[in-house]
Design an enzyme around this catalytic site. Structure first.
Site, short mmCIF file in Angstrom:
data_model
loop_
_atom_site.label_atom_id
_atom_site.label_comp_id
_atom_site.label_asym_id
_atom_site.label_seq_id
_atom_site.Cartn_x
_atom_site.Cartn_y
_atom_site.Cartn_z
N GLY A 195 0.82 -1.22 0.00
CA GLY A 195 0.00 0.00 0.00
C GLY A 195 0.85 1.26 0.00
CB ALA A 196 2.13 3.43 -2.62
CB VAL A 198 -1.68 8.73 4.01
CG1 VAL A 198 -1.07 9.91 4.71
CG2 VAL A 198 -2.68 9.19 2.98
CD GLU A 218 -1.08 1.50 -4.42
OE1 GLU A 218 -0.87 1.74 -3.22
OE2 GLU A 218 -2.23 1.30 -4.88
CB VAL A 252 -0.34 -9.02 -2.53
CG1 VAL A 252 0.18 -10.01 -1.50
CG2 VAL A 252 0.42 -7.69 -2.43
CB VAL A 286 -4.31 -2.41 1.99
CG1 VAL A 286 -3.00 -2.93 1.43
CG2 VAL A 286 -4.84 -3.35 3.07
CG HIS A 460 11.61 38.77 2.07
ND1 HIS A 460 11.60 37.80 1.08
CD2 HIS A 460 12.88 39.25 2.16
CE1 HIS A 460 12.83 37.72 0.56
NE2 HIS A 460 13.62 38.57 1.20
P1 NAD Z 1 -4.86 4.76 1.96
O1 NAD Z 1 -6.23 4.62 1.44
O2 NAD Z 1 -4.25 6.12 2.06
O3 NAD Z 1 -3.86 3.90 1.06
C1 NAD Z 1 -4.01 2.52 0.87
C2 NAD Z 1 -3.24 2.12 -0.37
O4 NAD Z 1 -3.21 0.73 -0.44
C3 NAD Z 1 -3.91 2.63 -1.65
O5 NAD Z 1 -2.95 3.26 -2.46
C4 NAD Z 1 -4.46 1.36 -2.27
O6 NAD Z 1 -4.52 1.41 -3.67
C5 NAD Z 1 -3.47 0.33 -1.78
N1 NAD Z 1 -3.99 -1.03 -1.74
C6 NAD Z 1 -5.22 -1.46 -1.33
N2 NAD Z 1 -5.31 -2.80 -1.42
C7 NAD Z 1 -4.11 -3.25 -1.88
C8 NAD Z 1 -3.59 -4.53 -2.17
N3 NAD Z 1 -4.31 -5.63 -1.99
N4 NAD Z 1 -2.32 -4.60 -2.64
C9 NAD Z 1 -1.57 -3.48 -2.80
N5 NAD Z 1 -2.02 -2.24 -2.55
C10 NAD Z 1 -3.28 -2.12 -2.08
O7 NAD Z 1 -4.87 4.01 3.36
P2 NAD Z 1 -3.80 3.94 4.51
O8 NAD Z 1 -2.47 4.40 4.05
O9 NAD Z 1 -3.95 2.57 5.08
O10 NAD Z 1 -4.38 5.00 5.54
C11 NAD Z 1 -5.69 4.82 6.08
C12 NAD Z 1 -6.33 6.13 6.38
O11 NAD Z 1 -5.65 6.78 7.43
C13 NAD Z 1 -6.31 7.04 5.18
O12 NAD Z 1 -7.63 7.24 4.76
C14 NAD Z 1 -5.75 8.32 5.65
O13 NAD Z 1 -6.62 9.41 5.42
C15 NAD Z 1 -5.55 8.17 7.14
N6 NAD Z 1 -4.19 8.66 7.44
C16 NAD Z 1 -3.99 9.99 7.35
C17 NAD Z 1 -2.72 10.49 7.56
C18 NAD Z 1 -2.50 11.96 7.44
O14 NAD Z 1 -3.47 12.71 7.44
N7 NAD Z 1 -1.27 12.42 7.33
C19 NAD Z 1 -1.67 9.64 7.84
C20 NAD Z 1 -1.93 8.28 7.89
C21 NAD Z 1 -3.21 7.80 7.69
#
Ligand code: NAD
Ligand code: FAD
Length: 481
Positions: A195-196, A198, A218, A252, A286, A460
């Site tokens: 999962g790439a 956040v 990803e 995967v 993910v 500035h």
């Molecule tokens: P995400 O939705 O940001 O990313 C999940 C990623 O996993 C997606 O790119 C998706 O395509 C990929 N993915 C899904 N199934 C997969 C699979 N079987 N194989 C490979 N890739 C797959 O979710 P996250 O990173 O788990 O974060 C969860 C939530 O937590 C997010 O909605 C985010 O808003 C929140 N969060 C926010 C912050 C922040 O605000 N800075 C930081 C961390 C988490």
């Protein structure tokens, strides 16, 4: 609390949404209780308030991001400033202990704020039992003992949990979700992340900065599809240059463990070719699923969506009068501040005030280095909606403060309505983008035009001058480019 008392509102969940909502209810003079069953017990073994964000999310991840950034600055960037440092070593247990101490301190702060605002804090698991003429009946169970309560209003703030992948069992030792990835006792030599999103990028950054070889697998063909395309392209370039190895379009197919304990993650690429990634630790990130089952919502007829979110309107009202839901358990971005804003809105409306949330002005941030921050709409969203717009862009290579800081990566992009010049979206890639997005959010909330931002005095030398320059680029032209 005695059984006879009828509450004005019972909040289920003391995460970002629930604890802030409870404090606001207390401020408004409502008779409020907040229930928390947190599985991440504090050192005293008590369910701890703060939810995902405080215990295993925003706060601990930012603490480790900060520690790892300090280390990387000393290791790799100090020399450019004429500072020679040799033999810098890291103490991962000390970093983890520092992070844990911050979490504990903040959790104690919430309990103090509950007391100060007369919020009754109940430690246990809440289950909705049904409804009487007086209100909703809820049981709070802990260590075999149960307390029953009646409440006129119910706020569901039960958050979300990590989505699991079939066949990949989380043990939070070698195969981790966010909780385990925030508690690794040593730096893994090879870290794979599924999962790439956040979490993948933020926690991947932490462990890469500390020395891990990070491979991110990803499913989608590109990075950060929710971001403006220019931003996503820039971040792919920058993160790849930092050493993150991305495998896009990957399905995967399995995970094997060798006799020496090392892991092998198998995937099939978009062309159908089979690959594997050898690693010492694996993080699964993910996405997250709403926590709506097992709560007894069905006993009072509250509707949930197919994906398990509590079905709510723009004011977070559920399908049954007197029931509200906020935060990760409802539609919209899974962000702590969105949950908080919704919690405040709900309590103000219960108290007869006119609370509201502007869903078009909720900022998003990814705390990588450089950081990514945006608010409003992306260029591709505007194109899809057929809205005529103008774009202004300013790179940090032309910003004096960025040059002085020694980090000129990134840019600011402002999107404004072609006819009215109203700001529609602001996208920032930069160190401290998380701080600069405040001005951008205010601009959108106050319906500023790009010209307004261009005419406001900006100190500035600062990084946020780039926001003014990008706004000027839409009209009379940037001054320093
Ligand atoms: P995400 O939705 O940001 O990313 C999940 C990623 O996993 C997606 O790119 C998706 O395509 C990929 N993915 C899904 N199934 C997969 C699979 N079987 N194989 C490979 N890739 C797959 O979710 P996250 O990173 O788990 O974060 C969860 C939530 O937590 C997010 O909605 C985010 O808003 C929140 N969060 C926010 C912050 C922040 O605000 N800075 C930081 C961390 C988490
Ligand atoms: P939660 O914080 O999940 O709280 C819900 C609470 O309800 C939990 O404590 C749970 O134990 C409790 N609960 C559930 N069921 C019951 C029950 N039956 N009885 C009693 N209690 C119950 N967001 C940001 O804005 N910025 C960030 O930097 C950021 N970083 C993150 C990093 C990571 C690693 C993760 C995983 C998330 C991050 N998030 C971030 C997202 C943020 O944590 C969530 O959006 C936020 O916590 C949602 O708040 P909530 O109140 O809806 O739910």
């Amino acid at each position: 609390m005695t059984q006879e008392q009828v509450l004005d509102v019972l909040v289920i969940g003391a995460g970002s949404g629930g604890y802030i909502a409870s404090i606001r209810a207390g401020q408004l003079g409502l008779k409020v209780a907040c229930v928390e069953a947190n599985p991440y017990a504090d050192p005293r073994g008590e369910p701890r308030p703060g939810g995902t964000c405080l215990n295993v999310g925003c706060i601990p991840s930012k603490a480790l991001l900060s520690s790892s950034e300090e280390f990387e600055k000393i290791e790799r960037h100090a020399a450019a400033h004429g500072i020679r440092v040799s033999g810098a070593t890291m103490d991962v247990p000390a970093m983890i202990a520092r992070k844990n101490a911050i979490v504990t301190k903040m959790a104690q702060g919430i309990e103090y704020l509950f007391r100060k605002n007369k919020v009754v804090y109940l430690k246990g698991r809440a289950t909705i039992l049904g409804r009487t003429d007086e209100g909703f009946r809820v049981a709070v169970t802990r260590s075999g003992s149960t307390q029953e309560l009646t409440t006129r209003n119910l706020l569901v703030a039960t958050g979300s949990l990590p989505r699991q992948l079939p066949g990949i069992e989380i043990d939070n030792v070698d195969i981790c979700d966010n909780a385990g990835a925030l508690d690794l006792p040593t730096v893994p030599r090879r870290l794979a992340i599924i999962g790439a999103g956040v979490i993948g990028l933020e926690l991947g950054s932490v462990w890469r900065r500390l020395g891990a070889q990070v491979t991110v697998v990803e499913a989608l063909p590109q990075l950060l599809p929710m971001c403006d395309t220019d931003v996503a392209r820039e971040m792919l370039k920058l993160l790849t240059a930092q050493g993150m190895d991305f495998r896009f379009g990957a399905r995967v197919t399995g995970l094997d463990r060798a006799s020496d304990g090392s892991l092998s993650l198998a995937y099939v690429d978009a062309q159908g070719a089979a690959h594997s990634v050898a690693c010492d630790k694996l993080v699964v990130a993910v996405g997250r699923v709403p926590t709506s089952s097992g709560l007894g919502l069905e006993t009072i007829g509250v509707k949930t969506t197919e994906r398990g979110f509590v079905d709510v309107d723009a004011y977070c009202r559920a399908s049954v009068e007197g029931v509200y839901a906020i935060g990760d358990v409802v539609r919209g971005p899974m962000l702590a501040h969105k949950a908080e804003d919704e919690g405040v809105m709900v309590m103000e409306r219960i108290a007869g005030l006119a609370g509201h949330v502007n869903y078009g002005a909720i900022p998003s941030i990814i705390y990588t280095s450089p950081e990514v921050a945006w608010v409003g709409r992306t260029e591709q969203e505007l194109k899809e909606a057929g809205i005529a717009y103008r774009a202004g862009r300013f790179p940090f290579t032309a910003n004096g403060r960025a040059l002085g800081n020694g980090d000129t990566s990134g840019f600011v992009k402002v999107l404004a309505d072609q006819k009215t010049d109203a700001v529609l979206g602001i996208h920032i890639v930069s160190t401290y983008a998380s701080e600069m997005i405040g001005e951008a959010t205010m601009a959108i909330e106050f319906k500023a035009s790009a010209e307004d931002i261009g005419r406001i005095s900006h100190a500035h030398p600062t990084l946020y001058e780039a926001l003014r320059e990008a706004s000027l680029a839409i009209g009379t032209g940037a001054l320093n480019l």
